[in-house]
Design a protein around this motif. Structure first.
Motif, PDB file in Angstrom:
ATOM      1  N   ARG A  20      -1.374   0.197  -2.197  1.00  0.00           N
ATOM      2  CA  ARG A  20      -0.652  -0.751  -3.032  1.00  0.00           C
ATOM      3  C   ARG A  20      -1.277  -0.352  -4.434  1.00  0.00           C
ATOM      4  O   ARG A  20      -0.444  -0.307  -5.571  1.00  0.00           O
ATOM      5  N   SER A  21      -2.364  -0.049  -4.642  1.00  0.00           N
ATOM      6  CA  SER A  21      -2.940   0.053  -5.983  1.00  0.00           C
ATOM      7  C   SER A  21      -2.577   1.426  -6.606  1.00  0.00           C
ATOM      8  O   SER A  21      -2.500   1.654  -7.702  1.00  0.00           O
ATOM      9  N   ARG A  22      -1.886   2.258  -5.658  1.00  0.00           N
ATOM     10  CA  ARG A  22      -1.418   3.415  -6.208  1.00  0.00           C
ATOM     11  C   ARG A  22       0.071   3.414  -6.270  1.00  0.00           C
ATOM     12  O   ARG A  22       0.873   4.681  -6.246  1.00  0.00           O
ATOM     13  N   GLY A  23       0.784   2.289  -5.914  1.00  0.00           N
ATOM     14  CA  GLY A  23       2.009   2.256  -6.214  1.00  0.00           C
ATOM     15  C   GLY A  23       2.935   2.135  -5.279  1.00  0.00           C
ATOM     16  O   GLY A  23       4.259   1.985  -5.262  1.00  0.00           O
ATOM     17  N   VAL A  24       2.487   2.155  -4.033  1.00  0.00           N
ATOM     18  CA  VAL A  24       3.180   1.956  -2.594  1.00  0.00           C
ATOM     19  C   VAL A  24       3.479   0.452  -2.687  1.00  0.00           C
ATOM     20  O   VAL A  24       2.681  -0.224  -2.353  1.00  0.00           O
ATOM     21  N   THR A  25       4.828  -0.119  -2.823  1.00  0.00           N
ATOM     22  CA  THR A  25       4.747  -1.499  -2.816  1.00  0.00           C
ATOM     23  C   THR A  25       6.080  -1.979  -1.980  1.00  0.00           C
ATOM     24  O   THR A  25       6.215  -3.024  -1.534  1.00  0.00           O
ATOM     25  N   ASP A  26       6.887  -0.932  -1.733  1.00  0.00           N
ATOM     26  CA  ASP A  26       7.824  -1.248  -0.431  1.00  0.00           C
ATOM     27  C   ASP A  26       7.506  -1.975   0.753  1.00  0.00           C
ATOM     28  O   ASP A  26       6.577  -1.167   1.358  1.00  0.00           O
ATOM     29  N   LYS A  27       7.934  -2.925   1.161  1.00  0.00           N
ATOM     30  CA  LYS A  27       7.113  -3.668   2.225  1.00  0.00           C
ATOM     31  C   LYS A  27       7.456  -2.959   3.625  1.00  0.00           C
ATOM     32  O   LYS A  27       6.367  -2.721   4.490  1.00  0.00           O
TER      33      LYS A  27
END
Ligand code: SAH
Length: 218
Positions: A20-27
């Motif tokens: 998440r902190s590296r930009g992977v946000t897709d559920k």
């Protein structure tokens, strides 16, 4: 919970936090990455580092990609459960396993027969029945199964290979690292429309090169 279970739960949380902190946000991508354990895809000395966000060496002098890069590429590919996906560069099989959670069907090709055999064994053990792994030079795509809704290349090409562009459906998306292997490469997203191809530059990356022909082991 036992100490062991505690430890595993904690490592999993850190793994997801790093993504998440590296930009992977897709559920859906995060759920797939939570579900598929990276451990079995790393054979040999580095198994204890499977949950760290780093690339690691695998057989045939290749590497399993950094988990956050797997996540970002998968996210950029916008896969739906109706999609037939081609991956060029099976490597450990980890990226294909993540795609198998999101797509209808995944074809993955590698020029090293040994990597294809090892990965197929893991797919069978994990009951990932919608993946087919094939030994082939992926720069020519997979004409027998074309066209594809999505194509992901996990080795760097100097340009997006022509045969792969030709095997992309209209409305299809391809994600490919482009650039010389020893210089900065950029992750490119190609979208095919009725009238042609549109290119987006996503981020700098570092991949092993796309090499012509089969590996010496097959
Ligand atoms: N996606 C992999 C990592 C890929 S490493 C994973 O999740 O582990 C890049 C892979 O591309 C290597 O295994 C290499 O053998 C493969 N490769 C390089 N050139 C290729 C080509 N022309 N056709 C098919 N595979 C190729």
């Amino acid at each position: 919970m036992s100490d062991d279970a505690d430890h595993i739960a904690e490592r999993k949380m850190q793994f997801l936090f790093a993504l998440r902190s590296r930009g992977v946000t897709d559920k859906a991508v995060l759920t797939a990455m939570e579900k598929v354990d990276r451990g079995p895809f790393i054979r040999g000395y580095f198994t204890d580092r499977a949950y760290e966000d780093m690339p690691l060496p695998i057989a045939c002098g290749q590497t399993i990609s950094q988990p956050s890069v797997v996540g970002l590429m998968t996210q950029a590919l916008k896969v739906s459960n109706r999609d037939k996906v081609l991956e060029v560069g099976t490597g450990s099989g980890y990226q294909a396993a993540i795609l198998s959670q999101l797509a209808r069907r995944v074809y993955t090709v590698d020029r090293h027969k040994r990597l294809v055999t090892d990965a197929s064994e893991i797919f069978r053990a994990l009951d990932l029945t919608n993946i087919t792994a094939i030994t082939a030079d992926g720069s020519f795509g997979l004409p027998d199964q074309a066209p594809f809704d999505r194509i992901i290349v996990t080795a760097a090409a100097e340009d997006p290979p022509g045969p792969l562009l030709a095997q992309l459906k209209i409305g299809g998306i391809m994600v490919v690292p482009v650039g010389q292997s020893d210089a900065v490469q950029h992750l490119i997203r190609v979208t095919r429309s009725e009238t042609g191809f549109e290119y987006d530059e996503l981020r700098p990356v570092r991949f092993v090169p796309l090499v012509e022909g089969l590996g010496r082991d097959g």
